[in-house]
Scaffold this active site. Structure first.
Site: not given
Length: 407
Positions: A22, A144-145, A322, A291, A389, A27
């Site tokens: 994903k 966040s990158s 999370r 993640d 997702k 990207r």
């Protein structure tokens, strides 16, 4: 849809094909929108990538990306430089609780016009597409990158490219490197040295074919299954030994949990060697691969061992918080978890409760991370369809391994 996962003692070894990453797909979809002659193979069939494609093909003023966080960040930058286009970018209730201010402020530095429709700093946002009036921007690096990647992806389409200066400690470096490598794959020049990213302009048509590697985040659940099953010998594809994805760190991490990874013909085979005492390093820093934190924690819980993970601050602004979600669900099953803003400590557990119903909080990774516990106990997974997702075929693939789910 709620699913019951009965307890099983062993799995059926087989070969699985995991959908394209994903992260890579989304990207490349932005790059293809900017350079239409780019072609992409092994595109992710995830909801996020489907929503990204729909948004990029839409001529509507209001674009709703639902739960797709990557799409929100990348499309904010894309629409901001789409001259003459007015877009209201919105999403689900949870998406409207996830911050976007740092990226908006960075785009405003470039001269882009973005306003908030509701709460300051959060979607929905109204974007008036404009050509930037500078090629220099600064933003915080310890967030966040995806904010950084969003700027990198549009950079080459700008008249003078872009120089991005990152302030503070950079987190999720592999995701920035992934973006840089994908830019290079399609013919765009760029560098990432110290805290400065420089992307050269490329206003010419680019004709490249790019094959998306399968998703290492999705592979993590099979590492967990392998670790919890004594007889594991699972082959999955398609993967590269020189991966752009930070989550390929699974290979080294799961060695500590007895899993040997073998590459052959773009597949990986996971085998439980039983040749090591299952024990992670005293401190495991996941700042470059947050993640996979849920997967690792649940694996350790299933093995009855503890772990201490750091570098988890970005997990609090994901589909759910999370860290809180992990603590709540593991403690329901009889475990003990201590969390801070960026760390999680799991205590060793002697037993696991059975027939506990796991809440998933609209978070695909909660559902998939807990599923391997079927090798230790019976459990229920609430709102199991949430896996679409990122990995729509997840439950079908578990069934092929012998983990038979029932609704």
């Amino acid at each position: 849809m709620n699913l019951k996962l009965p307890s099983i003692s062993k799995i059926d070894n087989t070969t699985l094909q995991i959908t394209g990453s994903k992260s890579e797909t989304n990207r490349l979809l932005i790059l293809r929108a900017l350079y239409p002659n780019i072609t992409i193979e092994n595109v992710s069939n995830s909801d996020d990538s489907v929503l990204m494609q729909k948004a990029l093909n839409s001529n509507e003023t209001i674009v709703d990306i639902h739960h797709a966080g990557t799409a929100m960040r990348f499309l904010t930058a894309y629409f901001a430089v789409k001259e003459g286009r007015e877009t209201v970018l919105t999403g689900s209730k949870r998406m409207q609780e996830r911050p976007i201010k740092i990226l908006v402020e960075a785009l405003r530095q470039l001269g882009c016009e973005i306003t908030y429709e509701k709460e300051e700093g959060y979607p929905p946002i109204r974007i008036i597409g404009k050509k930037p009036n500078t090629n220099k921007v600064k933003l915080q690096a310890n967030v966040s990158s995806q904010y950084i990647s969003a700027l990198m992806l549009i950079a080459a389409s700008l008249p003078d490219g872009l120089i991005i200066t990152l302030e503070g400690k950079v987190t999720s470096v592999p995701y920035i490197n992934m973006t840089l490598n994908l830019l290079k794959d399609v013919g765009i020049s760029g560098t990432f040295e110290e805290n400065v990213i420089t992307i050269q302009p490329n206003l010419q048509a680019l004709s490249k074919n790019v094959i998306v590697e399968s998703d290492w985040s999705s592979a993590s659940y099979f590492y967990s299954i392998a670790a919890l099953s004594d007889n594991a010998d699972i082959t999955i594809g398609s993967f590269k030994e020189e991966s752009y994805q930070g989550d390929s760190s699974l290979i080294e991490i799961y060695k500590h949990l007895g899993i040997q990874t073998t590459f052959k013909n773009h597949t990986i085979t996971l085998k439980n060697t039983k040749s090591t005492t299952c024990k992670l390093p005293e401190v495991l820093d996941l700042s470059n691969s947050p993640d996979i934190a849920q997967t690792i924690v649940v694996t350790c819980f299933g093995l009855g061992i503890g772990c201490y993970l750091t570098g988890l601050h970005t997990l609090k602004i994901k589909e759910t918080d999370r860290l809180e979600a992990l603590k709540t669900e593991i403690e329901k099953m009889g475990g003990q978890v201590v969390i801070t803003q960026d760390t999680l400590r799991l205590m060793p557990a002697n037993s696991i409760k059975k027939d506990i119903s796991i809440a998933t909080y609209n978070d695909h990774r909660m559902a998939m991370a807990f599923a391997p516990l079927a090798l230790r106990t019976s459990l229920y997974v609430e709102d199991a369809n949430v896996v679409s997702k990122s990995y729509p075929d997840f439950w079908a693939d578990l069934n092929r391994l012998g983990i038979q789910t029932t609704s």
